[in-house]
Design a protein around this motif. Structure first.
Motif, short mmCIF file in Angstrom:
data_model
loop_
_atom_site.label_atom_id
_atom_site.label_comp_id
_atom_site.label_asym_id
_atom_site.label_seq_id
_atom_site.Cartn_x
_atom_site.Cartn_y
_atom_site.Cartn_z
N TYR A 92 13.67 -13.27 -23.12
CA TYR A 92 12.92 -13.45 -24.36
C TYR A 92 11.61 -14.17 -24.07
N PRO A 93 10.60 -14.04 -24.88
CA PRO A 93 10.41 -13.00 -25.89
C PRO A 93 9.93 -11.71 -25.24
N ASN A 94 10.28 -10.63 -25.83
CA ASN A 94 9.82 -9.32 -25.36
C ASN A 94 9.47 -8.49 -26.57
N PRO A 95 8.21 -8.26 -26.85
CA PRO A 95 7.01 -8.45 -26.03
C PRO A 95 6.65 -9.93 -25.88
N THR A 96 5.93 -10.22 -24.81
CA THR A 96 5.50 -11.58 -24.52
C THR A 96 3.99 -11.63 -24.36
N THR A 97 3.45 -12.84 -24.51
CA THR A 97 2.01 -13.01 -24.29
C THR A 97 1.74 -13.77 -23.00
N ASP A 98 2.57 -14.76 -22.69
CA ASP A 98 2.33 -15.56 -21.49
C ASP A 98 3.59 -15.77 -20.65
N VAL A 99 4.60 -16.41 -21.22
CA VAL A 99 5.78 -16.81 -20.46
C VAL A 99 6.98 -15.98 -20.89
N LEU A 100 7.68 -15.44 -19.90
CA LEU A 100 8.92 -14.69 -20.13
C LEU A 100 10.08 -15.56 -19.66
N ASN A 101 11.01 -15.85 -20.55
CA ASN A 101 12.18 -16.66 -20.22
C ASN A 101 13.32 -15.75 -19.81
N ILE A 102 13.95 -16.07 -18.68
CA ILE A 102 15.06 -15.28 -18.16
C ILE A 102 16.21 -16.24 -17.88
N ASN A 103 17.36 -16.00 -18.49
CA ASN A 103 18.56 -16.80 -18.27
C ASN A 103 19.68 -15.88 -17.83
N TYR A 104 20.40 -16.29 -16.78
CA TYR A 104 21.53 -15.52 -16.28
C TYR A 104 22.67 -16.48 -15.97
N ARG A 105 23.88 -15.97 -15.94
CA ARG A 105 25.05 -16.84 -15.77
C ARG A 105 25.15 -17.44 -14.37
N SER A 106 24.55 -16.81 -13.37
CA SER A 106 24.55 -17.35 -12.01
C SER A 106 23.12 -17.33 -11.49
N ASN A 107 22.94 -17.88 -10.29
CA ASN A 107 21.59 -17.99 -9.74
C ASN A 107 20.97 -16.63 -9.45
N LEU A 108 19.70 -16.52 -9.81
CA LEU A 108 18.91 -15.36 -9.45
C LEU A 108 18.29 -15.64 -8.08
N THR A 109 18.34 -14.66 -7.20
CA THR A 109 17.80 -14.86 -5.86
C THR A 109 16.37 -14.35 -5.71
N GLY A 110 15.95 -13.53 -6.65
CA GLY A 110 14.58 -13.03 -6.59
C GLY A 110 14.19 -12.28 -7.85
N VAL A 111 12.89 -12.24 -8.09
CA VAL A 111 12.35 -11.48 -9.22
C VAL A 111 11.06 -10.82 -8.74
N THR A 112 10.91 -9.54 -9.09
CA THR A 112 9.72 -8.78 -8.74
C THR A 112 9.23 -8.05 -9.98
N VAL A 113 7.93 -8.05 -10.18
CA VAL A 113 7.33 -7.39 -11.33
C VAL A 113 6.43 -6.26 -10.81
N TYR A 114 6.60 -5.07 -11.40
CA TYR A 114 5.81 -3.89 -11.03
C TYR A 114 5.01 -3.43 -12.24
N ASN A 115 3.79 -2.94 -11.99
CA ASN A 115 2.98 -2.40 -13.08
C ASN A 115 3.39 -0.95 -13.37
N GLY A 116 2.69 -0.31 -14.26
CA GLY A 116 3.03 1.04 -14.69
C GLY A 116 2.93 2.11 -13.63
N ILE A 117 2.19 1.86 -12.56
CA ILE A 117 2.09 2.85 -11.48
C ILE A 117 2.90 2.46 -10.25
N GLY A 118 3.78 1.46 -10.43
CA GLY A 118 4.70 1.09 -9.37
C GLY A 118 4.20 0.09 -8.36
N GLN A 119 3.05 -0.51 -8.60
CA GLN A 119 2.53 -1.52 -7.68
C GLN A 119 3.17 -2.87 -7.97
#
Length: 108
Positions: free
Chosen positions: A39-66
């Motif tokens: 949350y929130p989605n859509p977002t303007t600045d900060v995206l909050n991500i909560n999961y029950r266990s530790n996340l080991t990595g996060v990667t963001v890709y644009n619309g053309i896969g970069q």
């Protein structure tokens, strides 16, 4: 005289292939989407991500896969700063010890 396979029409002896293919089931870890909050989605600045266990990595890709953002983490609650990204639709790929999950986020 040749047939359409490029072989002669006279009977001949050829080579036979004999092989065995062993198939095993693949083990795929399940990422529990029910234990994930974004949350929130859509977002303007900060995206909050909560999961029950530790996340080991996060990667963001644009619309053309970069790849536009990549971070290694060891936390279950993450605030992802997307303020430097232009408006558009992005794919966020999360990794944990349980598996991987991708989702779409809209940056306004």
């Amino acid at each position: 005289m040749f047939n359409f396979f490029g072989k002669g029409v006279e009977p001949s002896y050829g080579q036979a292939l004999d092989f065995t293919l062993n198939l095993e089931t693949l083990s795929v870890s399940d990422f529990d989407r029910n234990a994930l909050a974004i949350y929130p989605n859509p977002t303007t600045d900060v995206l909050n991500i909560n999961y029950r266990s530790n996340l080991t990595g996060v990667t963001v890709y644009n619309g053309i896969g970069q790849e536009v953002l990549c971070r290694n983490t060891e936390v279950s609650q993450l605030q992802l700063d997307l303020s430097k990204l232009t408006s558009g639709i992005y794919i966020v790929k999360l990794a944990s010890e349980e598996g991987q999950h991708s989702f779409r986020v809209v940056k306004e």
